[in-house]
Each structure stands twice: as C-alpha cells, then as structure tokens.
Design a protein around this motif. Structure first.
Motif, mmCIF file in Angstrom:
data_model
loop_
_atom_site.group_PDB
_atom_site.id
_atom_site.type_symbol
_atom_site.label_atom_id
_atom_site.label_comp_id
_atom_site.label_asym_id
_atom_site.label_seq_id
_atom_site.Cartn_x
_atom_site.Cartn_y
_atom_site.Cartn_z
ATOM 1 N N ARG A 44 0.810 -1.211 0.000
ATOM 2 C CA ARG A 44 0.000 0.000 0.000
ATOM 3 C C ARG A 44 0.847 1.265 0.000
ATOM 4 O O ARG A 44 0.401 2.316 -0.459
ATOM 5 C CB ARG A 44 -0.917 -0.028 1.231
ATOM 6 N N TRP A 45 2.075 1.174 0.491
ATOM 7 C CA TRP A 45 2.873 2.376 0.698
ATOM 8 C C TRP A 45 4.046 2.488 -0.270
ATOM 9 O O TRP A 45 4.319 3.565 -0.786
ATOM 10 C CB TRP A 45 3.424 2.398 2.132
ATOM 11 N N LEU A 434 3.224 8.338 1.139
ATOM 12 C CA LEU A 434 1.824 8.727 1.326
ATOM 13 C C LEU A 434 1.054 8.820 0.020
ATOM 14 O O LEU A 434 -0.160 9.066 0.043
ATOM 15 C CB LEU A 434 1.754 10.079 2.046
ATOM 16 N N LYS A 436 0.251 6.527 -2.455
ATOM 17 C CA LYS A 436 -0.761 5.493 -2.697
ATOM 18 C C LYS A 436 -1.994 5.692 -1.826
ATOM 19 O O LYS A 436 -3.134 5.689 -2.336
ATOM 20 C CB LYS A 436 -0.157 4.099 -2.476
ATOM 21 N N PRO A 437 -1.834 5.850 -0.505
ATOM 22 C CA PRO A 437 -3.032 6.076 0.323
ATOM 23 C C PRO A 437 -3.787 7.342 -0.075
ATOM 24 O O PRO A 437 -5.022 7.357 -0.049
ATOM 25 C CB PRO A 437 -2.461 6.190 1.747
ATOM 26 N N ARG A 440 -5.795 6.749 -3.304
ATOM 27 C CA ARG A 440 -6.943 5.879 -3.029
ATOM 28 C C ARG A 440 -8.011 6.611 -2.228
ATOM 29 O O ARG A 440 -9.205 6.333 -2.377
ATOM 30 C CB ARG A 440 -6.477 4.633 -2.275
ATOM 31 N N LEU A 441 -7.584 7.538 -1.365
ATOM 32 C CA LEU A 441 -8.548 8.307 -0.577
ATOM 33 C C LEU A 441 -9.282 9.325 -1.443
ATOM 34 O O LEU A 441 -10.506 9.494 -1.325
ATOM 35 C CB LEU A 441 -7.822 9.023 0.565
#
Length: 545
Positions: A44-45, A434, A436-437, A440-441
């Motif tokens: 994810r990161w 930060l 990727k998160p 996606r957010l």
C-alpha cells in the motif's frame, strides 16, 4: 621494464580492479532493487523509487561504517553521466509511450501547468530564498545562485505518483501529471541553461528581455529539432525498409537516431529533454509503424527497459550520496542552518506549487464545456501533490551549479547541496510513501467509473461500422458537416468535434502519413510490416471469388 613502468602498471591495475568491484556491487544493488520492488508491488505504501532510495541509504550506511566515515558511495556522481547517459532514455520513453490523443487534447492545460507554472514557481522560489536566506548564516551567494535555486527546485519528479496512477484507469489525471512533469523538467533545464549564459549579477530591462527571448527561442528550437529528427528517421526507414534483410538494423537505427536527437540538441546548447521527448513522440506516431512486427515489439520493450533501469540507477545513487561526509562536514558545526535552509526551500516548493496549480486549473476549467472533462478539486489536489516531489533532475542541476565534478570546498555551496539532498529525500520518502493512500482516498471510485466509460467507448467503436449503411466509409461519415454536436457523454466519446485534434488528423492523413508512413499508410512491399495483412486480404478475395 623499469621500476616506474611497473609502478604505473600496478597503480593502473589497482584502479581497474577497484572500478570493476564498484560496478559489480552497483549491478548487484540494481538487481536487488528490481527484486524487492517486484515483491512490494502490491504494498500500500512502497513504490519503486522509494524502494531504490531506501536501499541506497542502507547501502550508504554500510559503506560509511566500512570506510570509517570517509565515504558513503561506490561511484562518484558526475552530472555528465546523468545528463548524457541516464536522462535521455527516461525522457524519450516518456514521449514514445504517451497516449498522443489524450496528451494533445489536454495540451493547453499541460502547457499552462508545465511551462507557465514552472515560471511562477521559479519566481516564488528565487525571490523567497533571496529574502529569507539573509537571516541565516549560509555564506556568500550571488544573484545567479538564487535564480539557479529557483530553476533547480522548479523541476518536479512525479515518478512516484505515475507509478500509482494508470493511464487506462485515470486517463485525464495521468495525462496531466505525466505531461506537466515532462514540460516542467524541460522548462526548468531551459531556464537553468539560460541563467548560465547570462551575467545576472546586475539585472536590468534589457538583460531581462534578452533572457526571455533566449528562453523562448531555446524551447521552440528544441521542439523543432526533435520533430525533424523523428521525421527523418521515419522517412529513411519507410524508404529503405531495412527490416526486409535485418530487423537488428531497424532497431539499432531507431535507438541511435533517438539518442542523436538529444546529443545534437546538447551540441547546439538547446534543451535536450524537450528535443528527445518530441523525437520519441514523432517516432511512435510514424517510425514505429514503418518497421517490421518483430522490431516493433523489440523497440517498445527496449526503450521501456532502458528507462526503467536508468530511473532505478538514479534513485539508488541519490540514496547513497545523501550520506556523503565531504559535504556534511561543512554544515556539521551549525546543523540548524542546514535544517533552516531545507525547511525554507520545502516551504517555498509547497507555496510555489499551490500558487499556480489551483488558479491555472480553474482557468482551464473555464474552457471545458463538458462537466466530466473539468478538473475536479480532488484531482487538482492530486496534481499538486504529484509535483511536490523533487528528484534526479534537481540533484543533477544542483551538482552542476554548486560543485565541481561532484566535489565542493565552499561552505555556502555545501549547504545548498546538502539542503537539496534533504529536500529530495524528504519529498520522495515521506510524500512518496503517502502517495498510494492519498490517491486511493481522493479517487476511490475512479477505476470503476473509467472502466465503465472505456467499456462504453469500446462497444460503440465496435458497433459503429455496423450502423453505417451501404458500406459508407466511416471516416467520411463521421467527419460529415451534418454530424450533430455531442449532446451526451456517450455521444461525446464517439463523435469527433471541430477541435485542433480533428483538423490535425485531416492534415496528418492528407499530407504527413503519405510521406512519412504511419498506421495504415505504409505501402506494400515484399517483407514489409503489412505483408501478412496484404496476403490475408488477398486470400479472402480469392475465397470470395
């Protein structure tokens, strides 16, 4: 053999052995970066660039311990190595792989963000550092140094964000981030080259006008040169068609002419980045369709591989060089100064980025009729975030200005180099982790929405020939003056409008492709790329008769 000859031979052998050992270790690290990056693909990161940076940092620490604090890397950075060997394949592949239709549909927005935005960021960083650095004990800096800092920190590195985005899932956003990154780097390097040519210690209106004129001529001449070399390669390969005897010659000629465009630009003090980008774009549109099928596969993967290895090489080295003691020894007595300079530069990057992304996106939205084509606020935040990261171009420009062959003996220059490395590491590691998160957010439903649109477009494009009566030519039918204007998203995706792209396609099909080749415009010749197609069509005709 004399004693002196034996000594020289021994020294040469020791130097050669050390060079072989260094290169061997670096190749091992490159392999390790690729393997670990593959294993962390679903993480994810982590991204490839962050992985290479962290491996470089860890390797630098190990080397630092083994050499008792004398060195942290196995190769000495040379800006010529970066600009001549590593950067060209990255930029060329960017132009070669870009989806041209989407790129040119958003060309005005990309130009606004990449060129105008870089100038805004350049002014803010230059003026801001000039005012804020006076309060810190840095050392002597001239006007040219502050302007160079503006050019250095205007160069973005959106690799981390592009590794997360997918041009099939988020075509508009990918096109903006990718296109802006290339135009931004070209503008920053062109600014940097223009600064080196002029004596900017005493700026007046005449020097400012000459500077602006030189900068614009540099950009235009670089684009023209790239297009010219790309068209020349297409014409040569179309006329000679080397692939009928050897596909190796085709592949070699494409690679060498792509590299030639960059070197000719550097020879005439133009922007090699812009030249090789437009050369790659023209080659993908004309030259690539003129070669044999096997050459197409080979060149596509060869360019992508060269680019990938160069990017990993750069980030791996930056990670190791971050711990170079020669530069840090000048600032260890007052670490607060280095932290202050790094914080100011980072703050100016944040402000300078925001100062043009949101206003220019607002202006771009005013020209977009369809609501679905407008750049939403979340997409604007993503574009702003993507350009916060500083990378190899900034490091190379900083070394070029503040060091001599990778070394410096002046305190002010050392502070600038260490601060540049600090900003690059912080933005790539922290912002990169930060990315990727955040994407996606901000864009949770983007993948599903774009998949629906692409599916709809694909279905309509397949069904369109069936809707044409009496074998009417699809091109003439769709370009008819009686074609209604798009009144819905579905019609907008399948109906061409009277845009720049529309008129360019008419000019391209009528004048350019018949001369330089391209998809559907390569004449039949034995052993040519369309030989199989010709034979299959001939076979179908025989069966029908």
């Amino acid at each position: 053999m004399g004693v002196s000859a034996v000594v020289r031979l021994g020294v040469r052998s020791a130097a050669s052995e050390a060079s072989v050992n260094s290169i061997t270790l670096f190749v091992v690290l490159l392999c390790l970066c690729i393997l670990i990056g593959h294993l962390l693909e679903k993480n994810r990161w982590m991204t490839e660039s962050v992985t290479a940076l962290l491996i470089g940092l860890c390797t630098g620490i190990v080397i630092l311990l083994n050499t008792e604090g004398k060195s942290s890397h196995i190769l000495v950075f040379n800006e010529d190595l970066f600009f001549i060997y590593l950067l060209p394949p990255i930029i060329f592949n960017a132009g070669f792989q870009v989806k041209k239709k989407r790129f040119f549909q958003n060309f005005m927005t990309i130009t606004l963000l990449g060129a105008v935005g870089s100038l805004v960021s350049f002014v803010i960083i230059s003026l801001g550092s000039m005012q804020l650095f006076k309060k810190l004990d840095i050392g002597f800096l001239e006007m040219g140094d502050y302007l160079a800092l503006g050019a250095i920190f205007s160069a973005t590195d959106s690799v981390c964000t592009l590794q997360v985005l997918d041009q099939d899932e988020t075509p508009l956003l990918y096109s903006l981030v990718f296109g802006e990154g290339v135009v931004n780097d070209a503008t920053s390097v062109a600014l940097f080259n223009a600064i080196q040519k002029f004596d900017l210690s005493h700026i007046n209106s005449t020097i400012a006008m000459e500077f602006s004129g030189s900068f614009l001529v540099l950009l235009f001449a670089s684009m023209v040169l790239g297009v010219a070399v790309g068209l020349l390669s297409a014409y040569i390969i179309k006329k000679l068609y080397l692939g009928r005897h050897s596909t190796d010659r085709e592949v070699a000629l494409m690679i060498l002419m792509a590299y030639l465009s960059y070197m000719v630009a550097e020879l005439f003090n133009l922007s090699g980045i812009l030249t090789v980008f437009f050369c790659g774009l023209v080659m993908s549109h004309y030259t690539w369709h003129n070669v044999a099928e096997s050459s197409r596969v080979t060149t596509k993967h060869a360019f992508a591989t060269f680019s990938f290895v160069s990017e990993i090489f750069i980030f791996l080295y930056v990670g190791m060089d971050a711990l170079d003691m020669e530069k840090w020894k000048f600032v260890k007595e007052s670490p607060g100064t280095s932290i202050g300079v790094s914080s100011i530069l980072l703050g100016l990057v944040l402000v300078g980025r925001a100062a043009f992304v949101f206003p220019l996106c607002f202006l771009s939205n005013l020209t977009r009729r369809s609501q679905t084509d407008k750049i939403g606020f979340k997409q604007q935040v993503t574009v702003w975030w993507a350009g916060l990261m500083r990378g190899a171009v900034s490091v190379a420009l900083a070394y070029n200005w503040f060091t001599m062959s990778g070394h410096t003996q002046q305190r002010g220059n050392a502070v600038m180099i260490t601060s540049t490395i600090t900003v690059v590491l912080f933005t790539n590691v922290v912002c990169g982790l930060l990315t990727k998160p955040l994407v996606r957010l901000l864009l949770p439903q983007q993948k599903q929405f774009d998949s629906i649109l692409m599916s709809s477009e694909s279905e309509m494009s397949l069904a369109m020939p069936l809707l044409l009566a009496n074998g009417e030519d699809s091109k003439s039918s769709m370009s008819s003056d009686t074609m209604p204007r798009p009144s819905s998203l579905r019609m907008f995706l399948t109906t061409p409008t009277r845009s720049v792209h529309y008129y360019w396609r008419k000019f391209d099909d009528g004048y350019m492709r018949p001369v330089f080749g391209g998809r559907g415009f390569v004449p039949y010749a034995p052993g040519s790329p369309n030989e199989n197609m010709h034979q299959s069509l001939l076979g179908e005709q025989i069966i029908v008769e």
